[in-house]
Design a protein around this motif. Structure first.
Motif, mmCIF file in Angstrom:
data_model
loop_
_atom_site.group_PDB
_atom_site.id
_atom_site.type_symbol
_atom_site.label_atom_id
_atom_site.label_comp_id
_atom_site.label_asym_id
_atom_site.label_seq_id
_atom_site.Cartn_x
_atom_site.Cartn_y
_atom_site.Cartn_z
ATOM 1 N N ASP A 185 0.837 -1.206 0.000
ATOM 2 C CA ASP A 185 0.000 0.000 0.000
ATOM 3 C C ASP A 185 0.871 1.256 0.000
ATOM 4 O O ASP A 185 0.605 2.215 -0.746
ATOM 5 C CB ASP A 185 -0.920 0.023 1.223
ATOM 6 C CG ASP A 185 -1.975 -1.065 1.210
ATOM 7 O OD1 ASP A 185 -2.332 -1.544 0.112
ATOM 8 O OD2 ASP A 185 -2.443 -1.434 2.312
ATOM 9 N N LEU A 186 1.908 1.258 0.809
ATOM 10 C CA LEU A 186 2.811 2.399 0.883
ATOM 11 C C LEU A 186 3.579 2.587 -0.428
ATOM 12 O O LEU A 186 3.780 3.714 -0.891
ATOM 13 C CB LEU A 186 3.791 2.234 2.046
ATOM 14 C CG LEU A 186 3.186 2.339 3.442
ATOM 15 C CD1 LEU A 186 4.237 2.005 4.493
ATOM 16 C CD2 LEU A 186 2.598 3.709 3.682
ATOM 17 N N ARG A 187 3.998 1.490 -1.038
ATOM 18 C CA ARG A 187 4.712 1.564 -2.307
ATOM 19 C C ARG A 187 3.821 2.186 -3.387
ATOM 20 O O ARG A 187 4.242 3.083 -4.112
ATOM 21 C CB ARG A 187 5.177 0.178 -2.738
ATOM 22 C CG ARG A 187 6.094 0.176 -3.952
ATOM 23 C CD ARG A 187 6.471 -1.214 -4.403
ATOM 24 N NE ARG A 187 5.354 -1.920 -5.008
ATOM 25 C CZ ARG A 187 4.869 -1.684 -6.229
ATOM 26 N NH1 ARG A 187 5.398 -0.722 -6.968
ATOM 27 N NH2 ARG A 187 3.856 -2.366 -6.710
ATOM 28 N N GLN A 188 2.581 1.732 -3.482
ATOM 29 C CA GLN A 188 1.647 2.268 -4.469
ATOM 30 C C GLN A 188 1.344 3.749 -4.215
ATOM 31 O O GLN A 188 1.278 4.555 -5.145
ATOM 32 C CB GLN A 188 0.349 1.455 -4.481
ATOM 33 C CG GLN A 188 0.509 0.078 -5.075
ATOM 34 C CD GLN A 188 -0.781 -0.727 -5.021
ATOM 35 O OE1 GLN A 188 -1.793 -0.266 -4.504
ATOM 36 N NE2 GLN A 188 -0.733 -1.938 -5.550
ATOM 37 N N PHE A 189 1.186 4.102 -2.945
ATOM 38 C CA PHE A 189 0.960 5.504 -2.595
ATOM 39 C C PHE A 189 2.156 6.364 -3.005
ATOM 40 O O PHE A 189 2.002 7.458 -3.544
ATOM 41 C CB PHE A 189 0.694 5.649 -1.092
ATOM 42 C CG PHE A 189 0.564 7.072 -0.645
ATOM 43 C CD1 PHE A 189 -0.562 7.807 -0.958
ATOM 44 C CD2 PHE A 189 1.585 7.682 0.076
ATOM 45 C CE1 PHE A 189 -0.676 9.134 -0.561
ATOM 46 C CE2 PHE A 189 1.479 9.002 0.472
ATOM 47 C CZ PHE A 189 0.345 9.730 0.160
ATOM 48 N N GLY A 190 3.356 5.865 -2.760
ATOM 49 C CA GLY A 190 4.578 6.583 -3.127
ATOM 50 C C GLY A 190 4.654 6.817 -4.627
ATOM 51 O O GLY A 190 5.016 7.906 -5.080
#
Length: 92
Positions: A9-14
């Motif tokens: 989730d954090l990777r996609q948000f980044g």
């Protein structure tokens, strides 16, 4: 109670955040470049456009016949002022 945020989730948000920032920066740079190219010319471009010497460009600046700006040691001249000045001179 709360949702769990995963590394994915954090990777996609980044990735989304970086793409958004890249788009904003490119749009901002394009606007500045277009404005600068349309309104202000460096001394070298003025000399080439009008086929005049560096001294003549300096004379225009010193006699305040055209608007200019000094940015980090380089002079920029208002293109509209230059064109109007030389248009007026050719009509005499």
């Amino acid at each position: 109670m709360g949702e769990i945020v995963t590394k994915e989730d954090l990777r996609q948000f980044g990735i989304l955040l970086i793409d958004s920032m890249r788009t904003i920066i490119q749009d901002n740079n394009n606007d500045k470049t277009e404005t600068l190219e349309l309104e202000w010319l460096k001394s070298k471009a003025v000399r080439k456009l009008l086929d005049i010497s560096a001294g003549s460009v300096q004379n225009l600046r010193m006699t305040q016949k055209v608007r200019f700006k000094k940015v980090l040691g380089s002079y920029y001249y208002n293109k509209n002022d230059l064109l109007k000045l030389f248009k007026d001179e050719s009509n005499k």
